[in-house]
Design a protein around this motif. Structure first.
Motif, PDB file in Angstrom:
ATOM      1  N   UNK A   1      41.863  26.920  32.663  1.00 39.06           N
ATOM      2  CA  UNK A   1      42.217  27.246  33.518  1.00 39.06           C
ATOM      3  C   UNK A   1      40.968  28.139  34.553  1.00 39.06           C
ATOM      4  N   UNK A   2      39.544  27.519  34.846  1.00 40.65           N
ATOM      5  CA  UNK A   2      38.636  27.735  35.697  1.00 40.65           C
ATOM      6  C   UNK A   2      39.347  29.006  36.323  1.00 40.65           C
ATOM      7  N   UNK A   3      37.214  29.932  36.973  1.00 38.73           N
ATOM      8  CA  UNK A   3      36.841  30.792  36.932  1.00 38.73           C
ATOM      9  C   UNK A   3      36.578  30.949  38.645  1.00 38.73           C
ATOM     10  N   UNK A   4      36.656  29.552  39.665  1.00 35.94           N
ATOM     11  CA  UNK A   4      35.934  28.873  40.727  1.00 35.94           C
ATOM     12  C   UNK A   4      35.942  30.205  41.870  1.00 35.94           C
ATOM     13  N   UNK A   5      37.296  30.989  42.131  1.00 32.34           N
ATOM     14  CA  UNK A   5      37.779  31.519  42.743  1.00 32.34           C
ATOM     15  C   UNK A   5      37.722  33.178  42.159  1.00 32.34           C
ATOM     16  N   UNK A   6      36.363  33.732  41.819  1.00 35.94           N
ATOM     17  CA  UNK A   6      36.338  35.015  41.519  1.00 35.94           C
ATOM     18  C   UNK A   6      36.552  36.359  42.980  1.00 35.94           C
ATOM     19  N   UNK A   7      37.515  36.814  42.999  1.00 34.76           N
ATOM     20  CA  UNK A   7      37.113  38.096  43.796  1.00 34.76           C
ATOM     21  C   UNK A   7      36.884  39.772  42.780  1.00 34.76           C
ATOM     22  N   UNK A   8      35.534  40.057  43.729  1.00 31.70           N
ATOM     23  CA  UNK A   8      35.964  41.575  42.465  1.00 31.70           C
ATOM     24  C   UNK A   8      35.955  42.439  43.571  1.00 31.70           C
ATOM     25  N   UNK A   9      36.702  43.337  43.658  1.00 34.12           N
ATOM     26  CA  UNK A   9      36.366  44.636  45.058  1.00 34.12           C
ATOM     27  C   UNK A   9      36.159  46.008  44.205  1.00 34.12           C
ATOM     28  N   UNK A  10      35.139  46.456  44.869  1.00 37.80           N
ATOM     29  CA  UNK A  10      34.692  47.572  44.237  1.00 37.80           C
ATOM     30  C   UNK A  10      34.715  48.730  44.731  1.00 37.80           C
ATOM     31  N   UNK A  11      34.952  49.805  44.266  1.00 39.44           N
ATOM     32  CA  UNK A  11      35.745  50.866  44.586  1.00 39.44           C
ATOM     33  C   UNK A  11      34.942  52.467  44.461  1.00 39.44           C
ATOM     34  N   UNK A  12      35.259  53.585  44.654  1.00 41.57           N
ATOM     35  CA  UNK A  12      34.296  54.668  44.145  1.00 41.57           C
ATOM     36  C   UNK A  12      35.349  56.069  44.461  1.00 41.57           C
ATOM     37  N   UNK A  13      35.122  56.782  43.979  1.00 49.22           N
ATOM     38  CA  UNK A  13      35.742  58.073  44.327  1.00 49.22           C
ATOM     39  C   UNK A  13      35.063  58.628  45.553  1.00 49.22           C
ATOM     40  N   UNK A  14      35.693  59.610  46.043  1.00 51.57           N
ATOM     41  CA  UNK A  14      35.054  59.851  47.450  1.00 51.57           C
ATOM     42  C   UNK A  14      33.703  60.576  47.567  1.00 51.57           C
ATOM     43  N   UNK A  15      32.758  60.972  48.563  1.00 50.80           N
ATOM     44  CA  UNK A  15      31.197  61.248  48.987  1.00 50.80           C
ATOM     45  C   UNK A  15      30.854  60.419  47.150  1.00 50.80           C
ATOM     46  N   UNK A  16      30.674  59.166  47.219  1.00 48.18           N
ATOM     47  CA  UNK A  16      29.796  58.685  46.018  1.00 48.18           C
ATOM     48  C   UNK A  16      27.663  59.340  46.186  1.00 48.18           C
ATOM     49  N   UNK A  17      27.715  59.623  45.047  1.00 49.58           N
ATOM     50  CA  UNK A  17      26.528  60.410  44.950  1.00 49.58           C
ATOM     51  C   UNK A  17      25.279  59.056  44.851  1.00 49.58           C
ATOM     52  N   UNK A  18      24.152  59.073  45.357  1.00 53.59           N
ATOM     53  CA  UNK A  18      23.161  58.212  45.576  1.00 53.59           C
ATOM     54  C   UNK A  18      22.646  57.611  44.646  1.00 53.59           C
TER      55      UNK A  18
END
Length: 194
Positions: A1-18
């Motif tokens: 099975x190919x990975x042509x439909x890769x989708x990734x969500x990125x989430x942080x904890x609250x108030x991320x630092x610089x």
């Protein structure tokens, strides 16, 4: 099975630092199919429900501890496996000397020394973040090297000499080292309770 439909969500904890925001900027650069969700606006369980409903393959939860340590939780949504990495070294793209820009082509991905059950599992999980259809016209490569629970990442473009006898590497960036921390089956319950 190919990975042509890769989708990734990125989430942080609250108030991320610089520092975390700079890391996210570079992650979005190397994974252009990713989306950053601001937890301040959305509840974590709602984000996870959205990711599942829209057939995302992974989500990365980036958390900074009180002492400044940064951890990345990679949750592979389809097979429900979670791996935790600690960032022990990070140089943003903007700080790499003589760096160049990436092209729109999908890079080739090179994994070295991912042996044994742990190495193979980590290799599989890291591969699930990227397309498995490299476009060699871009002459770009992601390199992952695994040694003593450390994963070293580099992003380069290779340049052929005019005679085509020599090849040089030019770093695109970013550059980081991850320390493998823990791997377990299923999605931790802490992501469903606020």
């Amino acid at each position: 099975m190919g990975r042509e439909n890769i989708k990734t969500g990125i989430i942080t904890s609250k108030n991320p630092s610089k520092k975390i925001l700079l890391l996210i900027k570079d992650l979005l650069y190397i994974m252009p199919h990713s989306i950053f969700f601001k937890k301040k606006i959305n509840k974590l369980r709602d984000i996870i429900s959205y990711l599942k409903m829209h057939k995302y393959t992974n989500f990365l939860f980036i958390k900074e501890e009180k002492k400044g340590s940064i951890f990345i939780w990679q949750i592979q949504i389809q097979i429900k496996i979670t791996v935790i990495y600690k960032i022990i070294y990070f140089i943003p793209k903007k700080n790499i000397l003589n760096n160049c820009s990436r092209s729109c082509h999908s890079p080739e991905i090179i994994f070295k020394n991912f042996k044994g059950n742990l190495g193979k599992s980590l290799c599989f999980l890291l591969k699930s973040l990227f397309s498995d259809y490299p476009n060699f016209k871009g002459r770009q490569t992601f390199s992952f090297f695994f040694r003593r629970n450390l994963i070293f990442f580099r992003f380069h473009r290779y340049i052929f000499s005019s005679s085509s006898n020599d090849v040089k590497l030019q770093e695109i960036g970013p550059r980081f080292t991850l320390h493998f921390y823990k791997i377990f089956k299923n999605i931790p319950k802490i992501f469903f309770g606020e």
